[in-house]
Design a protein around this motif. Structure first.
Motif, short mmCIF file in Angstrom:
data_model
loop_
_atom_site.label_atom_id
_atom_site.label_comp_id
_atom_site.label_asym_id
_atom_site.label_seq_id
_atom_site.Cartn_x
_atom_site.Cartn_y
_atom_site.Cartn_z
N THR A 1 0.98 -1.35 0.31
CA THR A 1 0.11 -0.24 0.19
C THR A 1 0.80 0.93 -0.26
OG1 THR A 1 -1.75 -1.46 1.56
CG2 THR A 1 -1.80 1.34 1.27
N VAL A 2 0.41 2.45 -0.63
CA VAL A 2 1.26 3.44 -0.76
C VAL A 2 0.29 4.59 0.24
CG1 VAL A 2 2.04 5.71 -1.74
CG2 VAL A 2 2.19 2.67 -2.84
N LEU A 3 0.49 5.38 0.95
CA LEU A 3 -0.41 5.89 1.83
C LEU A 3 -0.09 7.67 2.05
CD1 LEU A 3 -0.99 4.29 5.27
CD2 LEU A 3 -2.52 4.06 3.32
N VAL A 4 -0.45 8.46 0.94
CA VAL A 4 0.10 9.38 0.67
C VAL A 4 -1.44 10.15 1.98
CG1 VAL A 4 -0.96 11.87 -0.69
CG2 VAL A 4 0.22 10.09 -1.26
N ASN A 5 -1.01 11.24 2.93
CA ASN A 5 -1.06 11.86 4.07
C ASN A 5 -2.58 10.95 4.78
OD1 ASN A 5 0.04 13.85 3.50
ND2 ASN A 5 -1.21 14.95 2.09
N GLY A 6 -2.10 9.73 4.69
CA GLY A 6 -3.25 8.72 5.30
C GLY A 6 -4.01 8.11 4.47
N ASN A 7 -3.97 8.70 3.70
CA ASN A 7 -4.93 7.63 2.01
C ASN A 7 -4.01 7.15 1.86
OD1 ASN A 7 -7.45 9.78 2.82
ND2 ASN A 7 -5.93 10.92 2.49
N ASP A 8 -5.40 5.24 1.16
CA ASP A 8 -4.49 4.69 -0.17
C ASP A 8 -4.68 5.62 -1.29
OD1 ASP A 8 -3.60 2.68 -1.55
OD2 ASP A 8 -5.05 1.27 -0.71
N VAL A 9 -3.29 5.23 -1.95
CA VAL A 9 -3.51 5.97 -3.17
C VAL A 9 -4.49 5.50 -4.30
CG1 VAL A 9 -1.67 8.23 -3.01
CG2 VAL A 9 -1.48 5.54 -3.94
N GLN A 10 -4.34 4.46 -4.53
CA GLN A 10 -5.04 3.37 -5.20
C GLN A 10 -6.85 3.51 -4.80
OE1 GLN A 10 -4.26 1.48 -7.99
NE2 GLN A 10 -2.24 2.08 -6.93
N HIS A 11 -6.83 3.95 -3.73
CA HIS A 11 -8.57 4.48 -3.91
C HIS A 11 -8.90 5.61 -3.96
CE1 HIS A 11 -8.56 0.63 -0.38
NE2 HIS A 11 -9.13 0.82 -1.85
N GLN A 12 -7.91 6.40 -4.47
CA GLN A 12 -8.45 7.86 -4.36
C GLN A 12 -7.91 8.29 -6.69
OE1 GLN A 12 -8.80 10.47 -2.45
NE2 GLN A 12 -8.40 8.77 -0.19
N THR A 13 -8.42 8.85 -6.58
CA THR A 13 -8.99 9.67 -8.12
C THR A 13 -7.10 10.04 -8.27
OG1 THR A 13 -9.40 11.89 -7.76
CG2 THR A 13 -11.16 9.96 -8.35
N SER A 14 -6.98 10.25 -9.80
CA SER A 14 -6.06 10.83 -10.06
C SER A 14 -5.88 12.40 -9.65
CB SER A 14 -5.72 10.59 -11.86
OG SER A 14 -6.24 9.09 -12.04
N ALA A 15 -6.54 13.03 -9.63
CA ALA A 15 -7.31 14.09 -9.80
C ALA A 15 -6.85 14.35 -8.51
CB ALA A 15 -8.29 14.39 -9.94
N TRP A 16 -7.15 13.78 -7.10
CA TRP A 16 -6.99 13.62 -5.80
C TRP A 16 -4.98 13.82 -5.77
CZ3 TRP A 16 -4.44 11.38 -1.74
CH2 TRP A 16 -4.54 11.51 -0.99
N VAL A 17 -5.21 12.42 -6.19
CA VAL A 17 -2.77 12.62 -5.71
C VAL A 17 -2.14 13.20 -6.99
CG1 VAL A 17 -1.15 11.06 -6.93
CG2 VAL A 17 -3.71 9.84 -6.46
N ALA A 18 -3.22 13.73 -8.03
CA ALA A 18 -2.25 15.17 -7.98
C ALA A 18 -2.84 15.83 -7.20
CB ALA A 18 -3.09 15.68 -9.37
N GLN A 19 -3.70 17.07 -6.66
CA GLN A 19 -3.64 17.69 -5.92
C GLN A 19 -2.19 18.18 -4.60
OE1 GLN A 19 -7.76 17.89 -4.97
NE2 GLN A 19 -8.35 18.26 -6.50
#
Lengths: 257, 391
Positions: free
Chosen positions: A63-81
């Motif tokens: 799992t990759v967590l960015v600010n506590g969120n799994d990037v695979q469960h987030q949209t590309s736009a969220w990741v880019a923000q």
């Protein structure tokens, strides 16, 4: 409220492409404002590991967590923000101006059909100015020198207002002056940075911690003086190096033996 | 050159910190008024220039439309043509007819639909070409590389070869569209095999399918007992607006409105495709899905234009280049401009095609290729010179 430096956690991340395991069970955390360097010989899996952070590659496991969120469960736009990446792709096929290229960085923050607002223009102007590109903003991107291109891509990453910055070989093709100024700038930015680097001395100079990779595995993780020992460098890169302390900064540096 | 970052002067440091603070600041509340923030210079200048270019293009299209109404087997003076147009648009309320009824019939029944068809086809090819160039990230691509044109030609030739008319007057158009759709499906399927639809695979699949379909078309023509078929097929495939009539217009007009509308809504994302696939993902675009959707949209638009007017080359390849030279590569500005320029170009090309050997007509594809080909070569050489030897 302002943009805060982010946190990144890699938990047992493995990547497989066409049956080959390119990254094998890598785990480490990057704290807010920390700068971590990824080192390793060509093919060690540095770029592939970075790709899992900005969600171009899906890990086979982990799992990759960015600010506590799994990037695979987030949209590309969220990741880019949250994560901005400075990569080697150069938008040089079309006559885009430097300003057009930097403007792309705002895209993830915009709704469909939403025009560029005064706020967007203000951010773009600030990023261009910081990178000393104001005078070049209407020039076609493809006519810029290597150093100018790299600065434009960094400006594009800045207007994304990321809390984590990912750099893949950012100092490639740059002369020593731009290498130093780029890393110094990034270091002082105050956001969290993960950078794949080839130059061991630059990595030791600028990074808080280093992750040394070999064949997709983690060979060492820690402060530069802990990671960069002559035995370990010999094991990973198969070269003899002498490790010394810089007389004025106290940082480690390496010389071929 | 500039002293990038390497400066320790106090003032510069303060300025840098101020700029960094600006970048870190979260967006202002949505209701905050923008008063007091001056328009940045280059953008304002760019905006004025863009408005001027668009105005010039509207002027161009106006001239082209007027000429399209005047020129033909019977020349109608500009004043009369304009009066008839105004009379017709107002539904007969404005202007008392002081012209011959024959002129009114020629203009309303023949020339206006023809000009509209030419404009719609030119605009569609222009925007489709621009979007395809972004999708495959190659400025040398055009609508025909997707294999849709070849598929449409094959469909049309099957109808001509076997004299099919089972779908009424528009059988040829429908068959061409279905042919294009089948070719598109095959290209899509090949390009997607093994996961990602990369630009290179898309182009190669399009080329392969086009080659196979052209061979099939030639085979159908050569084995035909009808000696006239070859000429008819050649004429059709080189394109023309001779079949223009009011009843043919609704579908291509609707396709253009839907296609261009969607592209404009997605213009910011289309820009990201130009950054490269990996960067586009990092900038927040789901590249794979977006490319697929845009591929289907442009291929559908191309298929409809080919079905109504045959294969008209070079419009979709060249118009995007000219427009980028004038207004830049940002799709938000370039798409409306390329629609206008493409429309004026095809109206003008059609004028040449139907007047140069009057009373006979040339296929309009010959005119666009004869004008467009050399222009494209000039453009390539100019581009190479302006970039020096760097690429």
């Amino acid at each position: 409220m302002t943009i805060q430096p982010g946190t990144l956690s890699l938990i047992d991340v493995s990547v497989e492409i066409a049956g080959h395991r390119l990254v094998d069970a890598i785990s480490f955390d990057v704290g807010p404002g920390e700068m971590v360097g990824l080192l390793g010989p060509n093919g060690a899996g540095k770029s592939t590991l970075l790709r899992t952070i900005y969600k171009v590659v899906k890990p086979a496991m982990g799992t990759v967590l960015v600010n506590g969120n799994d990037v695979q469960h987030q949209t590309s736009a969220w990741v880019a923000q949250n994560v901005a990446a400075v990569l080697q792709d150069m938008p040089a096929d079309f006559p885009l101006t430097v300003r057009d290229v930097v403007t792309m960085g705002r895209s993830a923050h915009k709704a469909l059909l939403e025009p560029d607002t005064a706020h967007d223009r203000c951010l773009i102007d600030a990023a261009l100015k910081l990178q000393r590109l104001e005078a070049l903003q209407d020039r076609p991107f493809r006519t810029l020198s290597g150093g100018e291109r790299q600065r434009a891509l960094l400006a594009r990453a800045l207007v994304q207002q990321p809390s984590i910055l990912v750099l893949d070989e950012p100092t490639n093709h740059l002369d020593i002056r731009y290498q130093l100024s780029l890393l110094k700038f990034v270091r002082e930015l105050g956001i969290t940075v993960v950078a794949a680097l080839h130059d061991l001395n630059l990595a030791a100079m600028f990074c808080d911690r280093l992750c040394l990779m070999q064949g997709g595995r983690m060979a060492a993780l820690g402060r530069p003086d802990e990671v960069l020992t002559s035995e370990r460098i010999n094991k990973v890169y198969c070269v003899e190096m002498v490790v010394q302390r810089h007389p004025s900064t106290g940082k480690v540096f390496l010389l071929p033996a | 050159m500039s002293e990038a970052h390497i400066t320790d002067k106090q003032g510069d440091l303060q300025e840098r910190d101020a700029l960094l603070a600006t970048l870190r600041a979260a967006p202002p509340p949505k209701v905050a008024p923008d008063i007091g923030l001056p328009e940045p210079g280059p953008t304002a200048v760019g905006r004025g220039r863009y408005a001027a270019v668009l105005a010039a293009m509207f002027g161009l299209i106006g001239v082209a439309v007027l000429a399209g109404m005047m020129v033909g087997s019977v020349t109608i003076p500009a004043g009369t043509a304009l009066s008839i147009l105004i009379h017709w648009i107002s539904g007969g309320l404005l202007l008392e007819p002081d012209w011959r009824e024959a002129h009114e019939i020629i203009i309303v029944q023949t020339r206006i639909p023809r000009v509209i068809l030419a404009a719609v086809v030119g605009a569609s090819l222009g925007v489709a070409g621009m979007v395809i160039q972004a999708i495959v990230r190659n400025p040398l691509a055009g609508p025909s590389i997707l294999g849709v044109s070849s598929g449409a030609a094959t469909g049309a030739v099957i109808v001509m070869r076997f004299g099919l008319l089972f779908l009424g007057a528009f059988t040829l158009h429908i068959a061409a569209f279905v042919g294009g759709l089948i070719a598109l499906t095959i290209v899509f399927w090949i390009a997607r095999t093994g996961g990602n639809m990369t630009p290179t695979r898309l182009v190669l699949a399009g080329i392969a399918i086009s080659a196979v379909l052209s061979a099939l078309t030639s085979l159908l023509v050569l084995t035909s007992p009808d000696p006239q078929l070859a000429a008819r097929v050649l004429f059709w495939t080189l394109g023309g607006f001779g079949s223009a009539q009011w009843s043919l217009l609704p579908i291509p007009v609707a396709a253009l409105v839907i296609g261009l509308g969607t592209m404009l809504v997605q213009a910011r994302r289309l820009n990201l495709l130009m950054a490269g696939d990996e960067s586009a993902v990092a900038l927040g675009l789901d590249v794979e899905r977006f490319r697929r959707a845009m591929f289907v949209l442009t291929a559908g638009l191309t298929g409809i234009t080919v079905a109504v007017s045959g294969v008209i080359g070079f419009v979709g390849l060249i118009m995007p280049h000219i427009v980028r030279l004038m207004v830049g590569a940002d799709h938000r500005k370039a798409l409306p401009a390329v629609a206008l320029l493409g429309a004026s170009f095809t109206i003008a090309a059609d004028l040449v095609a139907r007047s140069i050997i009057a009373p006979l007509e040339l296929p309009v594809g010959i005119v666009t290729a004869l004008v467009g080909g050399p222009f494209f070569i000039w453009l390539l050489r100019r581009d190479a010179r302006s970039l020096g030897v760097t690429r």
